[in-house]
Write a protein that holds these residues in place. Structure first.
Motif: not given
Length: 89
Positions: A16, A20, A23, A64
């Motif tokens: 996952k 993320r 992108t 992030r």
């Protein structure tokens, strides 16, 4: 294939996160490319705007956890230098 429960879960989580992060990295490349193309076209206003967007996306990647802070600084510096060289200023 893992057969330990915690490792199976960890693999799911990693996948996952990988998607993320993919992108975010892709958008950085796209924005950087558009900044260079705008500079190559000789449009200073468009190049400045595209550069600003690219730098903002690089900063988002740092928040992030996709990029290290120093890697981001290096990329922003390099991109700015390339845009300025293409614009001839």
């Amino acid at each position: 294939m893992a057969n330990i429960k915690s490792q199976i879960k960890r693999n799911r989580q990693s996948e996952k996160a990988r998607l993320r992060n993919k992108t975010v990295r892709s958008e950085i490349r796209t924005r950087s490319k558009s900044a260079l193309e705008a500079a190559q076209a000789g449009d200073p206003a468009a190049a400045a705007e595209a550069l600003k967007l690219a730098q903002a996306r690089i900063d988002v990647a740092v928040t992030r956890g996709v990029l290290h802070a120093k890697t981001a600084a290096r990329r922003k510096s390099k991109l700015t230098k390339q845009v300025r060289t293409l614009l001839g200023s």
